[in-house]
Motif scaffolding. Structure first.
Motif, PDB file in Angstrom:
ATOM      1  N   THR A  37     -34.272 -36.568   9.652  1.00 33.05           N
ATOM      2  CA  THR A  37     -33.804 -35.664   8.653  1.00 33.05           C
ATOM      3  C   THR A  37     -34.788 -34.712   7.836  1.00 33.05           C
ATOM      4  O   THR A  37     -34.377 -33.339   7.532  1.00 33.05           O
ATOM      5  CB  THR A  37     -32.873 -36.339   7.529  1.00 33.05           C
ATOM      6  N   TRP A  38     -35.778 -35.142   7.398  1.00 30.70           N
ATOM      7  CA  TRP A  38     -36.931 -34.515   6.459  1.00 30.70           C
ATOM      8  C   TRP A  38     -37.187 -33.220   7.661  1.00 30.70           C
ATOM      9  O   TRP A  38     -37.534 -32.287   7.051  1.00 30.70           O
ATOM     10  CB  TRP A  38     -37.896 -35.375   6.083  1.00 30.70           C
ATOM     11  N   GLN A  39     -37.624 -33.713   8.900  1.00 24.93           N
ATOM     12  CA  GLN A  39     -38.006 -32.416   9.764  1.00 24.93           C
ATOM     13  C   GLN A  39     -37.081 -31.492   9.850  1.00 24.93           C
ATOM     14  O   GLN A  39     -37.689 -30.280   9.509  1.00 24.93           O
ATOM     15  CB  GLN A  39     -38.348 -33.099  11.234  1.00 24.93           C
ATOM     16  N   LEU A  40     -35.894 -31.625  10.193  1.00 20.74           N
ATOM     17  CA  LEU A  40     -35.021 -30.371  10.089  1.00 20.74           C
ATOM     18  C   LEU A  40     -34.752 -29.752   8.779  1.00 20.74           C
ATOM     19  O   LEU A  40     -34.809 -28.532   8.673  1.00 20.74           O
ATOM     20  CB  LEU A  40     -33.576 -30.992  10.459  1.00 20.74           C
ATOM     21  N   GLY A  41     -34.933 -30.765   7.679  1.00 18.21           N
ATOM     22  CA  GLY A  41     -34.673 -30.343   6.441  1.00 18.21           C
ATOM     23  C   GLY A  41     -35.903 -29.233   5.691  1.00 18.21           C
ATOM     24  O   GLY A  41     -35.586 -28.342   5.496  1.00 18.21           O
ATOM     25  N   ILE A  42     -36.932 -29.743   6.209  1.00 16.66           N
ATOM     26  CA  ILE A  42     -38.143 -28.746   5.783  1.00 16.66           C
ATOM     27  C   ILE A  42     -38.281 -27.397   6.530  1.00 16.66           C
ATOM     28  O   ILE A  42     -38.266 -26.359   5.892  1.00 16.66           O
ATOM     29  CB  ILE A  42     -39.351 -29.563   6.203  1.00 16.66           C
ATOM     30  N   VAL A  43     -37.947 -27.533   7.944  1.00 17.03           N
ATOM     31  CA  VAL A  43     -37.856 -26.184   8.459  1.00 17.03           C
ATOM     32  C   VAL A  43     -36.701 -25.389   8.138  1.00 17.03           C
ATOM     33  O   VAL A  43     -36.893 -24.127   7.798  1.00 17.03           O
ATOM     34  CB  VAL A  43     -37.625 -26.556  10.099  1.00 17.03           C
ATOM     35  N   LEU A  44     -35.458 -26.035   7.735  1.00 17.70           N
ATOM     36  CA  LEU A  44     -34.454 -25.162   7.373  1.00 17.70           C
ATOM     37  C   LEU A  44     -34.540 -24.713   5.792  1.00 17.70           C
ATOM     38  O   LEU A  44     -34.424 -23.307   5.409  1.00 17.70           O
ATOM     39  CB  LEU A  44     -33.290 -25.842   7.447  1.00 17.70           C
ATOM     40  N   GLY A  45     -35.603 -25.558   5.178  1.00 13.34           N
ATOM     41  CA  GLY A  45     -35.818 -25.017   3.658  1.00 13.34           C
ATOM     42  C   GLY A  45     -36.672 -24.111   3.679  1.00 13.34           C
ATOM     43  O   GLY A  45     -36.507 -23.179   3.225  1.00 13.34           O
ATOM     44  N   ILE A  46     -37.671 -24.071   4.509  1.00 15.09           N
ATOM     45  CA  ILE A  46     -38.677 -22.916   4.455  1.00 15.09           C
ATOM     46  C   ILE A  46     -37.995 -21.575   5.169  1.00 15.09           C
ATOM     47  O   ILE A  46     -38.533 -20.551   4.532  1.00 15.09           O
ATOM     48  CB  ILE A  46     -39.859 -23.334   5.723  1.00 15.09           C
ATOM     49  N   LEU A  47     -37.258 -21.655   6.268  1.00 12.33           N
ATOM     50  CA  LEU A  47     -36.268 -20.397   6.632  1.00 12.33           C
ATOM     51  C   LEU A  47     -35.563 -19.797   5.497  1.00 12.33           C
ATOM     52  O   LEU A  47     -35.504 -18.618   5.192  1.00 12.33           O
ATOM     53  CB  LEU A  47     -35.433 -20.861   7.663  1.00 12.33           C
ATOM     54  N   ILE A  48     -34.776 -20.904   4.633  1.00  6.13           N
ATOM     55  CA  ILE A  48     -34.138 -20.198   3.582  1.00  6.13           C
ATOM     56  C   ILE A  48     -34.691 -19.709   2.456  1.00  6.13           C
ATOM     57  O   ILE A  48     -34.642 -18.658   2.019  1.00  6.13           O
ATOM     58  CB  ILE A  48     -33.249 -21.477   3.062  1.00  6.13           C
ATOM     59  N   TYR A  49     -35.957 -20.233   2.035  1.00  7.96           N
ATOM     60  CA  TYR A  49     -36.946 -19.663   1.071  1.00  7.96           C
ATOM     61  C   TYR A  49     -37.294 -18.193   1.602  1.00  7.96           C
ATOM     62  O   TYR A  49     -37.364 -17.470   0.933  1.00  7.96           O
ATOM     63  CB  TYR A  49     -38.194 -20.527   0.990  1.00  7.96           C
ATOM     64  N   TYR A  50     -37.829 -18.070   2.947  1.00  7.14           N
ATOM     65  CA  TYR A  50     -38.081 -16.974   3.470  1.00  7.14           C
ATOM     66  C   TYR A  50     -36.970 -15.812   3.449  1.00  7.14           C
ATOM     67  O   TYR A  50     -37.578 -14.423   2.893  1.00  7.14           O
ATOM     68  CB  TYR A  50     -38.539 -17.231   4.885  1.00  7.14           C
ATOM     69  N   LEU A  51     -35.930 -16.294   3.683  1.00 10.14           N
ATOM     70  CA  LEU A  51     -34.900 -15.441   3.645  1.00 10.14           C
ATOM     71  C   LEU A  51     -34.236 -14.807   2.203  1.00 10.14           C
ATOM     72  O   LEU A  51     -34.045 -13.625   1.692  1.00 10.14           O
ATOM     73  CB  LEU A  51     -33.607 -15.875   4.468  1.00 10.14           C
TER      74      LEU A  51
END
Lengths: 364, 492
Positions: free
Chosen positions: A122-136
């Motif tokens: 979960t944390w892998q997916l969470g971090i990737v998605l989190g970075i994406l959301i931060y960028y957007l």
């Protein structure tokens, strides 16, 4: 507090259609059929229409509440309750929005894990998605509007897939008998289908970012209409495709329907469907988090980049903290419950309070 | 420009250090005059035929007669040391008389075209149909080529000198009354504010004046084709030329501009649209094919139908590496071939291309370093990346490919979609001279779609793109549509 937004950050009026519609579509579309058919069974499509109509009314109320002087929820709260109580209420709304984004974030990661990558943490997916959301989100509201536009236009080719369940469903007898449920059952189903439409209330926050916002109601109503029609179609098709008994034991009916799609060059189309679905959910996810940072900005002096970072850390840690799949369902139920009371109780109440206050001010 | 506080004396002394500086003495009616110039810069034929004989002639009674009597076009009188300094190094001859050495007469005898090519076939942006002349290194030739196509008083050419070492002439070209002032001012301001030593090429200017530094995308359209530049000008964009560069740059550019070839307009609209669609599909294929291969073979082999899976596995059976290494190996090989092909002398190039392409490819499969299927995918996508009409964009496409391969190697299909989101988020942010880069896609402009993915008939393309905010929207008015609507409508 400054409430006017610079011209260069505004979005065109007709984008309200895409903003409202894309906030309403989301994760719920993948598996709402079992929830709404619990009470009204094959008549639940009536409940969807009913909810749609009520949502139109609520949207109209929201447009009545907002005006040039008080273009967003925080300004309304100040006006109605004064500074301290108003800010407290705004803070509660922030928590509700945060809960909404957590639901979508967590729900999508769960779907990815259950359907595509059982071994990914979960944390892998969470971090990737989190970075994406931060960028957007750090790109600002205009960028998010772009995503909501393309998040509606690009995935609309998925509607062609309706052909496949219709091909396999040979009969419409599962829809019969029509309207043999009590009004109570239908209303309960209508309550369950409210979750589908949640998200349009963010307009309370992004209203000042729309150019000629007072003329945008037409587009917002069209957006809701389109959502209603879309849900109605999908509800009817899944009622044709499944019988009610099977529907109750199917966790994600829409995804299960996509499973039967296959082309000569591609099997397991639901993989591709789930990936493309990120395009659909990313804009409501980002807009809800953006709304949180916007409220924070209006209440405090914390710069949006910092509050955004903090919110994302909160969401990612909340997602990774428990391994229980049930907790997603629980949190989604809580969110829809809060959302239900927020739009059906709080918004009419706010409308009343504001109008009483307006009248009283006028009489002086 | 940087001001230097030299006096004229010091300037001449500094110039005298160079061997090619020449100073000669003549006299007109007893008054001594001095001629100073760099003999490597001036045209000796003019000096010998049109300057020296006249100085000795009896017509010239007074030094002030020079501007009337000398058969030289560009003659200026000045005391401004900075101007003298600048022009001396641009091939002007300084003429002083002994009584007032500070009042100089500058004669332009610059040998401007010495050592430059006179014509250029647009080789890098070739088109089968249509004109094939491209820009050359000489600014005046380029502007001449431009004026030949646009015969209008609206075509305005502004000039500046940029670069503290090179003192390059840079021209800003636009159509007065059509191009939005805002774009022109942006270009002017940015050029005025830039500090650089030598302007090697317009591509250097592009890098300095662009809106975002950290992006692989070209933000201003760089081209050597005349028709392309004329098209951008007519649409209301601003063009920048710089002396010594065979490329002109145009802005504000949009992403789609880079996938449009002038040939689309020379073919009829059905064919033009078809080729444009093919090109865009090819580019999408080029960006995503190898990363999809990695994602499918590493994570989701279930999405491949049974019948297709057999041959795929079979072709990969002897390859000992994971798909991502296999792809990276082959992609790097192709990049190597491309880079070598660009650097090799033309005569060796072709031979080596064949050796590289066929021999290495076959040998790599035989040695079980890659699979046959991947060889097809990678070479096709390399081919597709060269369909971009603008070379720079082709490079960007190839970089993007590696970006997606890395994402898909970590997270498979989910990685690709995350990559797409990052790419979209990046594109939404980009601006070219302050205008959004991916307009008309976002901000969405419905009426600009007629000339985007497809190319509508020329008679419908009579409006300029509204996102450029031109001051005059219509390009021309369609008087009558001579369209044959079928025999049924013919009454007579």
């Amino acid at each position: 507090m400054k409430t006017t937004i610079k011209e260069q950050y505004l979005v065109s009026t007709f984008f309200t259609f895409f903003l409202v519609h894309s906030s309403q579509t989301g994760l719920a579309l993948l598996g709402f059929q079992d929830n709404i058919s619990k009470n009204a069974q094959q008549d639940a499509w009536v409940s969807v229409i009913l909810t749609g109509i009520v949502i139109h009314f609520i949207l109209w109320l929201i447009y009545k509440i907002l005006d040039e002087k008080h273009p967003d929820l925080m300004a309304i709260h100040h006006y109605c309750y004064g500074k301290v109580i108003g800010n407290c209420l705004s803070f509660f709304v922030l928590l509700y929005f945060l809960l909404q984004s957590l639901t979508v974030f967590w729900g999508y990661i769960e779907i990815i894990q259950v359907w595509v990558y059982p071994t990914l943490k979960t944390w892998q997916l969470g971090i990737v998605l989190g970075i994406l959301i931060y960028y957007l989100v750090s790109g600002g509201f205009r960028l998010l509007t772009g995503f909501s536009f393309w998040g509606v236009v690009l995935p609309s080719f998925l509607l062609i897939l309706i052909y496949f369940p219709i091909k396999y469903a040979k009969t419409t007898i599962t829809l019969l008998p029509i309207l043999n449920h009590s009004i109570g059952d239908i209303l309960l189903s209508a309550k369950a289908s409210t979750l589908l439409f949640l998200g349009f209330e963010w307009i309370l926050i992004y209203y000042p970012f729309i150019k000629d916002a007072n003329k945008s109601q037409k587009w917002a109503q069209f957006g809701t209409l389109y959502s209603t029609i879309l849900y109605l179609i999908i509800t009817l098709i899944s009622f044709i495709f499944y019988n009610q008994e099977a529907l109750q034991h199917t966790p994600w009916p829409t995804l299960k329907m996509v499973k039967i799609v296959h082309f000569p060059f591609v099997e397991r189309f639901e993989y591709i469907f789930i990936f493309i679905w990120l395009l659909v959910i990313i804009s409501p996810l980002c807009i809800s988090i953006w709304a949180c940072t916007r409220i924070t900005r209006r209440l405090t002096r914390i710069p949006p980049k910092i509050s955004l970072f903090v919110f994302l850390i909160m969401i990612v840690t909340a997602t990774t903290s428990t391994k229980d799949f049930r907790s997603v369902e629980k949190i989604s139920t809580i969110t829809s419950e809060i959302g239900f009371y927020f739009i059906y109780t709080y918004i009419p109440l706010l409308f009343l309070i504001k109008h009483i206050k307006m009248k009283r001010n006028k009489s002086f | 420009m940087n001001k230097n506080d030299l006096t004229l004396e010091e300037l001449l002394i500094a110039a005298k250090k160079s061997k090619d500086f020449t100073r000669i003495e003549r006299s007109i009616n007893g008054t001594k005059i001095y001629l100073s110039y760099f003999n490597t810069l001036v045209d000796h034929e003019i000096i010998q035929k049109s300057l020296l004989p006249y100085l000795n002639s009896p017509f010239l009674k007074n030094i002030d007669d020079i501007s009337d009597k000398l058969p030289i076009e560009d003659i200026t009188f000045t005391e401004d040391v900075n101007e003298i300094y600048l022009k001396l190094y641009k091939g002007h001859v300084i003429l002083q008389n002994e009584h007032s050495p500070n009042e100089c007469i500058l004669l332009n005898i610059h040998n401007a075209t010495l050592g430059l090519r006179q014509n250029n076939d647009a080789e890098n942006e070739f088109s089968v149909i249509g004109p094939k002349v491209g820009f050359v290194e000489d600014l005046d030739t380029n502007l001449n080529l431009l004026r030949r196509k646009v015969n209008s008083q609206k075509l305005i050419i502004e000039e500046m000198i940029i670069g503290n070492m090179s003192k390059t002439r840079v021209a800003i070209v636009y159509l007065d009354g059509i191009t939005n002032e805002q774009h022109i001012n942006t270009v002017r301001e940015r050029l005025k504010n830039l500090n650089f030593d030598i302007i090697w090429d317009t591509s250097v200017l592009e890098q300095i004046i662009r809106d975002h530094k950290h992006t692989p995308f070209p933000l201003l359209l760089s081209t050597e084709r005349i028709d392309r530049i004329v098209y951008t000008l007519v649409n209301g964009q601003v063009t920048i030329f710089s002396d010594g560069s065979p490329n002109a740059i145009s802005g504000p550019a949009t992403l789609l501009d880079f996938f449009i070839s002038p040939e689309d307009y020379y073919l009829n609209w059905v064919l033009g649209s078809f080729f444009r669609v093919i090109r865009i599909l090819g580019i999408l294929f080029s960006v995503f094919s190898s990363s999809i291969y990695v994602a499918v073979l590493t994570f989701h082999y279930e999405v491949i139908p049974k019948d297709l899976l057999g041959p795929l596995i079979e072709s990969r059976a002897n390859v000992p590496f994971p798909p991502v290494l296999e792809v990276l190996f082959l992609e790097t090989t192709i990049e190597l071939l491309r880079e070598a092909g660009a650097r090799l002398p033309t005569k060796v190039g072709q031979t080596l291309g064949i050796v590289g392409g066929i021999v290495i490819g076959q040998a790599a499969v035989a040695a079980a370093l890659t699979s046959n299927v991947l060889l097809i995918i990678v070479s096709l996508s390399a081919l597709a990346s060269f369909t971009t009409p603008i070379i720079v964009m082709g490079n960007t496409i190839r970089i993007l490919r590696f970006f997606f391969i890395v994402f898909s190697a970590f997270l498979g299909g989910f990685g690709i979609i995350i990559g797409i989101m990052f790419l979209l988020g990046h594109l939404f942010r980009l601006k070219s001279l302050g205008s959004p880069y991916i307009v008309p896609l976002y901000p969405f402009r419905r009426n600009s779609l007629a000339d985007s993915f497809i190319r509508s008939p020329l008679s419908t393309l009579n409006k300029r793109a509204p996102y450029l905010r031109p001051k005059q929207l219509m390009k021309f008015y369609v008087k009558e549509m001579r369209i044959h609507k079928g025999d049924l409508n013919d009454e007579e």
